[in-house]
Design a protein around this motif. Structure first.
Motif, PDB file in Angstrom:
ATOM      1  N   ARG A  20       0.832  -1.213   0.000  1.00 45.89           N
ATOM      2  CA  ARG A  20       0.000   0.000   0.000  1.00 45.89           C
ATOM      3  C   ARG A  20       0.865   1.261   0.000  1.00 45.89           C
ATOM      4  O   ARG A  20       1.769   1.403   0.812  1.00 45.89           O
ATOM      5  CB  ARG A  20      -0.843   0.062   1.269  1.00 45.89           C
ATOM      6  CG  ARG A  20      -1.911  -0.937   1.380  1.00 45.89           C
ATOM      7  CD  ARG A  20      -2.569  -0.777   2.735  1.00 45.89           C
ATOM      8  NE  ARG A  20      -3.548  -1.813   2.944  1.00 45.89           N
ATOM      9  CZ  ARG A  20      -4.834  -1.575   3.185  1.00 45.89           C
ATOM     10  NH1 ARG A  20      -5.265  -0.355   3.300  1.00 45.89           N
ATOM     11  NH2 ARG A  20      -5.670  -2.580   3.337  1.00 45.89           N
ATOM     12  N   GLY A  21       0.559   2.153  -0.939  1.00 49.45           N
ATOM     13  CA  GLY A  21       1.236   3.439  -0.965  1.00 49.45           C
ATOM     14  C   GLY A  21       2.627   3.426  -1.560  1.00 49.45           C
ATOM     15  O   GLY A  21       3.280   4.455  -1.634  1.00 49.45           O
ATOM     16  N   THR A  25       0.773   1.275  -6.485  1.00 55.15           N
ATOM     17  CA  THR A  25      -0.526   1.199  -5.827  1.00 55.15           C
ATOM     18  C   THR A  25      -1.050   2.595  -5.541  1.00 55.15           C
ATOM     19  O   THR A  25      -0.305   3.568  -5.517  1.00 55.15           O
ATOM     20  CB  THR A  25      -0.456   0.427  -4.495  1.00 55.15           C
ATOM     21  OG1 THR A  25       0.467   1.083  -3.639  1.00 55.15           O
ATOM     22  CG2 THR A  25      -0.040  -1.011  -4.698  1.00 55.15           C
ATOM     23  N   ASP A  26      -2.367   2.679  -5.327  1.00 61.21           N
ATOM     24  CA  ASP A  26      -2.983   3.957  -4.996  1.00 61.21           C
ATOM     25  C   ASP A  26      -2.445   4.476  -3.675  1.00 61.21           C
ATOM     26  O   ASP A  26      -2.128   3.705  -2.775  1.00 61.21           O
ATOM     27  CB  ASP A  26      -4.500   3.807  -4.896  1.00 61.21           C
ATOM     28  CG  ASP A  26      -5.132   3.501  -6.253  1.00 61.21           C
ATOM     29  OD1 ASP A  26      -4.527   3.870  -7.275  1.00 61.21           O
ATOM     30  OD2 ASP A  26      -6.217   2.914  -6.264  1.00 61.21           O
ATOM     31  N   LYS A  27      -2.362   5.771  -3.559  1.00 57.37           N
ATOM     32  CA  LYS A  27      -1.874   6.408  -2.344  1.00 57.37           C
ATOM     33  C   LYS A  27      -3.072   6.951  -1.558  1.00 57.37           C
ATOM     34  O   LYS A  27      -3.425   8.114  -1.653  1.00 57.37           O
ATOM     35  CB  LYS A  27      -0.915   7.535  -2.693  1.00 57.37           C
ATOM     36  CG  LYS A  27       0.123   7.141  -3.737  1.00 57.37           C
ATOM     37  CD  LYS A  27       1.454   6.898  -3.147  1.00 57.37           C
ATOM     38  CE  LYS A  27       2.560   6.648  -4.121  1.00 57.37           C
ATOM     39  NZ  LYS A  27       2.417   5.634  -5.109  1.00 57.37           N
ATOM     40  N   HIS A  28      -3.729   6.077  -0.798  1.00 55.03           N
ATOM     41  CA  HIS A  28      -4.874   6.476   0.014  1.00 55.03           C
ATOM     42  C   HIS A  28      -4.405   7.250   1.233  1.00 55.03           C
ATOM     43  O   HIS A  28      -3.237   7.193   1.621  1.00 55.03           O
ATOM     44  CB  HIS A  28      -5.667   5.239   0.450  1.00 55.03           C
ATOM     45  CG  HIS A  28      -6.259   4.490  -0.701  1.00 55.03           C
ATOM     46  ND1 HIS A  28      -7.336   4.949  -1.399  1.00 55.03           N
ATOM     47  CD2 HIS A  28      -5.898   3.336  -1.292  1.00 55.03           C
ATOM     48  CE1 HIS A  28      -7.643   4.100  -2.369  1.00 55.03           C
ATOM     49  NE2 HIS A  28      -6.762   3.104  -2.324  1.00 55.03           N
ATOM     50  N   ALA A  29      -5.344   7.930   1.881  1.00 60.29           N
ATOM     51  CA  ALA A  29      -5.017   8.752   3.046  1.00 60.29           C
ATOM     52  C   ALA A  29      -4.541   7.915   4.238  1.00 60.29           C
ATOM     53  O   ALA A  29      -3.746   8.365   5.036  1.00 60.29           O
ATOM     54  CB  ALA A  29      -6.224   9.587   3.455  1.00 60.29           C
ATOM     55  N   HIS A  32      -1.388   2.892   5.848  1.00 58.80           N
ATOM     56  CA  HIS A  32       0.023   2.676   5.516  1.00 58.80           C
ATOM     57  C   HIS A  32       0.854   2.283   6.733  1.00 58.80           C
ATOM     58  O   HIS A  32       2.083   2.250   6.654  1.00 58.80           O
ATOM     59  CB  HIS A  32       0.617   3.937   4.876  1.00 58.80           C
ATOM     60  CG  HIS A  32      -0.123   4.389   3.667  1.00 58.80           C
ATOM     61  ND1 HIS A  32      -0.083   3.700   2.482  1.00 58.80           N
ATOM     62  CD2 HIS A  32      -0.960   5.431   3.467  1.00 58.80           C
ATOM     63  CE1 HIS A  32      -0.849   4.315   1.596  1.00 58.80           C
ATOM     64  NE2 HIS A  32      -1.387   5.369   2.174  1.00 58.80           N
TER      65      HIS A  32
END
Length: 57
Positions: A20-21, A25-29, A32
């Motif tokens: 993750r991140g 991959t998408d960098k969600h809030a 992580h």
């Protein structure tokens, strides 16, 4: 990142997940933290039927 050593692939199943991140991959809030990423990896190993891992940082 360098590709896995092809010789290792003759003896081991090599999986290189994109955490993750990181990488593509998408960098969600959120999500992580190490605990969440460890859970992600545990779920991946369960899905793949893998019993053990070796890690390289």
């Amino acid at each position: 990142m360098a590709p896995p050593d092809p010789v290792l692939g003759e003896f081991y199943r090599i999986t290189a997940p994109d955490l993750r991140g990181y990488g593509e991959t998408d960098k969600h809030a959120g999500g992580h933290d190490k605990r969440t990423m460890a859970r992600d990896l545990a779920e991946l190993l369960d899905a793949l039927g893998s019993a053990s891992i070796a890690s390289h940082c």
